[in-house]
Design a protein around this motif. Sequence first.
Motif, PDB file in Angstrom:
ATOM      1  N   GLU A  15       0.835  -1.203   0.000  1.00 24.24           N
ATOM      2  CA  GLU A  15       0.000   0.000   0.000  1.00 24.24           C
ATOM      3  C   GLU A  15       0.869   1.252   0.000  1.00 24.24           C
ATOM      4  N   ILE A  16       1.927   1.241   0.798  1.00 22.20           N
ATOM      5  CA  ILE A  16       2.842   2.381   0.839  1.00 22.20           C
ATOM      6  C   ILE A  16       3.512   2.570  -0.518  1.00 22.20           C
ATOM      7  N   LEU A  17       3.991   1.476  -1.103  1.00 22.71           N
ATOM      8  CA  LEU A  17       4.713   1.553  -2.373  1.00 22.71           C
ATOM      9  C   LEU A  17       3.819   1.939  -3.547  1.00 22.71           C
ATOM     10  N   ASN A  18       2.557   1.555  -3.500  1.00 25.32           N
ATOM     11  CA  ASN A  18       1.637   1.829  -4.608  1.00 25.32           C
ATOM     12  C   ASN A  18       0.675   2.962  -4.313  1.00 25.32           C
ATOM     13  N   SER A  19       0.946   3.742  -3.289  1.00 22.42           N
ATOM     14  CA  SER A  19       0.011   4.761  -2.831  1.00 22.42           C
ATOM     15  C   SER A  19      -0.180   5.877  -3.851  1.00 22.42           C
ATOM     16  N   ASP A  20      -1.431   6.145  -4.149  1.00 19.07           N
ATOM     17  CA  ASP A  20      -1.795   7.287  -4.980  1.00 19.07           C
ATOM     18  C   ASP A  20      -2.572   8.308  -4.147  1.00 19.07           C
ATOM     19  N   ASN A  21      -2.626   8.090  -2.830  1.00 18.40           N
ATOM     20  CA  ASN A  21      -3.488   8.931  -1.988  1.00 18.40           C
ATOM     21  C   ASN A  21      -2.706  10.002  -1.240  1.00 18.40           C
ATOM     22  N   HIS A  71       0.254   9.732   0.090  1.00 15.82           N
ATOM     23  CA  HIS A  71       1.223   9.216   1.062  1.00 15.82           C
ATOM     24  C   HIS A  71       2.625   9.656   0.662  1.00 15.82           C
ATOM     25  N   ASN A  72       2.944   9.556  -0.604  1.00 18.12           N
ATOM     26  CA  ASN A  72       4.149  10.128  -1.211  1.00 18.12           C
ATOM     27  C   ASN A  72       5.462   9.707  -0.551  1.00 18.12           C
ATOM     28  N   PHE A  73       5.593   8.460  -0.186  1.00 15.00           N
ATOM     29  CA  PHE A  73       6.849   7.955   0.347  1.00 15.00           C
ATOM     30  C   PHE A  73       7.408   6.949  -0.648  1.00 15.00           C
ATOM     31  N   CYS A  74       8.387   7.370  -1.404  1.00 14.41           N
ATOM     32  CA  CYS A  74       9.027   6.492  -2.375  1.00 14.41           C
ATOM     33  C   CYS A  74      10.436   6.196  -1.866  1.00 14.41           C
ATOM     34  N   PRO A  75      10.666   4.977  -1.382  1.00  7.86           N
ATOM     35  CA  PRO A  75      11.954   4.685  -0.746  1.00  7.86           C
ATOM     36  C   PRO A  75      13.101   4.542  -1.744  1.00  7.86           C
ATOM     37  N   ASP A  76      14.311   4.797  -1.243  1.00  9.04           N
ATOM     38  CA  ASP A  76      15.533   4.554  -1.998  1.00  9.04           C
ATOM     39  C   ASP A  76      16.025   3.132  -1.758  1.00  9.04           C
ATOM     40  N   LEU A  77      15.598   2.531  -0.637  1.00  8.70           N
ATOM     41  CA  LEU A  77      16.041   1.209  -0.222  1.00  8.70           C
ATOM     42  C   LEU A  77      14.921   0.536   0.566  1.00  8.70           C
ATOM     43  N   LYS A 101       0.671 -10.695   3.855  1.00 11.01           N
ATOM     44  CA  LYS A 101       1.297 -10.961   2.562  1.00 11.01           C
ATOM     45  C   LYS A 101       2.753 -11.278   2.829  1.00 11.01           C
ATOM     46  N   ASP A 102       3.152 -12.469   2.439  1.00 13.66           N
ATOM     47  CA  ASP A 102       4.505 -12.970   2.645  1.00 13.66           C
ATOM     48  C   ASP A 102       5.542 -12.076   1.949  1.00 13.66           C
ATOM     49  N   GLY A 103       6.747 -12.007   2.521  1.00 14.49           N
ATOM     50  CA  GLY A 103       7.819 -11.201   1.940  1.00 14.49           C
ATOM     51  C   GLY A 103       8.188 -11.622   0.529  1.00 14.49           C
ATOM     52  N   ARG A 104       8.040 -12.901   0.206  1.00 13.05           N
ATOM     53  CA  ARG A 104       8.323 -13.380  -1.148  1.00 13.05           C
ATOM     54  C   ARG A 104       7.344 -12.775  -2.140  1.00 13.05           C
ATOM     55  N   GLU A 105       6.063 -12.689  -1.730  1.00 13.06           N
ATOM     56  CA  GLU A 105       5.048 -12.067  -2.578  1.00 13.06           C
ATOM     57  C   GLU A 105       5.345 -10.580  -2.774  1.00 13.06           C
ATOM     58  N   VAL A 106       5.758  -9.929  -1.696  1.00 19.08           N
ATOM     59  CA  VAL A 106       6.102  -8.507  -1.776  1.00 19.08           C
ATOM     60  C   VAL A 106       7.270  -8.306  -2.740  1.00 19.08           C
ATOM     61  N   LEU A 107       8.316  -9.110  -2.594  1.00 21.70           N
ATOM     62  CA  LEU A 107       9.475  -9.020  -3.483  1.00 21.70           C
ATOM     63  C   LEU A 107       9.062  -9.235  -4.934  1.00 21.70           C
ATOM     64  N   ARG A 108       8.250 -10.244  -5.174  1.00 25.45           N
ATOM     65  CA  ARG A 108       7.790 -10.539  -6.533  1.00 25.45           C
ATOM     66  C   ARG A 108       7.047  -9.346  -7.128  1.00 25.45           C
ATOM     67  N   GLU A 109       6.150  -8.736  -6.351  1.00 21.06           N
ATOM     68  CA  GLU A 109       5.390  -7.581  -6.837  1.00 21.06           C
ATOM     69  C   GLU A 109       6.304  -6.390  -7.120  1.00 21.06           C
ATOM     70  N   LYS A 144       9.561  -6.418  -7.894  1.00 21.22           N
ATOM     71  CA  LYS A 144      10.439  -6.663  -9.040  1.00 21.22           C
ATOM     72  C   LYS A 144       9.679  -6.833 -10.347  1.00 21.22           C
ATOM     73  N   ASN A 145       8.354  -7.045 -10.283  1.00 21.43           N
ATOM     74  CA  ASN A 145       7.537  -7.120 -11.499  1.00 21.43           C
ATOM     75  C   ASN A 145       6.911  -5.780 -11.862  1.00 21.43           C
ATOM     76  N   SER A 146       7.148  -4.774 -11.056  1.00 24.38           N
ATOM     77  CA  SER A 146       6.579  -3.451 -11.290  1.00 24.38           C
ATOM     78  C   SER A 146       7.607  -2.557 -11.984  1.00 24.38           C
ATOM     79  N   ASP A 147       7.237  -2.007 -13.131  1.00 22.21           N
ATOM     80  CA  ASP A 147       8.140  -1.086 -13.832  1.00 22.21           C
ATOM     81  C   ASP A 147       8.486   0.120 -12.966  1.00 22.21           C
TER      82      ASP A 147
END
Length: 148
Positions: A51-57, A59-65, A75-83, A85-88
């Motif tokens: 939610e933080i990474l995909n926030s359009d509301n 929130h405006n927190f785009c991490p460097d790391l 949601k498992d960390g593997r699922e988070v990683l997959r999402e 790394k699959n996001s442009d």
Amino acid sequence: MVNILNVVSDPIKILLVEDNPGDVRLIQEVFKDANICNAMEIAYDGETAMEILNSDNGHNFCPDLILLDLNLPKKDGREVLREIKNSDMLKCIPVVILTTSNAEDDLRETYNMNANCYITKPVDLDQFINVVKSIENFWLSIVKLPTR
């Protein structure tokens, strides 16, 4: 006489995805004691992280790391990683896996999903602090991160 210039840079933004409050506090304290400026957002589960990474509301927190635990609620960390790394939009953000798992399968799987680093959390407090300091030193002092 030697002049030393203090260069003030933009804070490095870190998303810490960790469900253990004790680990969160310890990591925050180690980064707080560091000489490098940073801003840290905490997600205690994988759904909140996305939610933080995909926030359009606004929130405006785009991490460097991203520091990502594997064993998370919702949601498992593997699922988070997959999402991530699959996001442009997100795939160029470095993801450091920081987990208690030392299973070879987890190591292989996360590297196959393009994790940037895999670190097993030590049980010993002093070793844990040293690991976090090493992350801070390498990723925030040595590595050049892309401007986002």
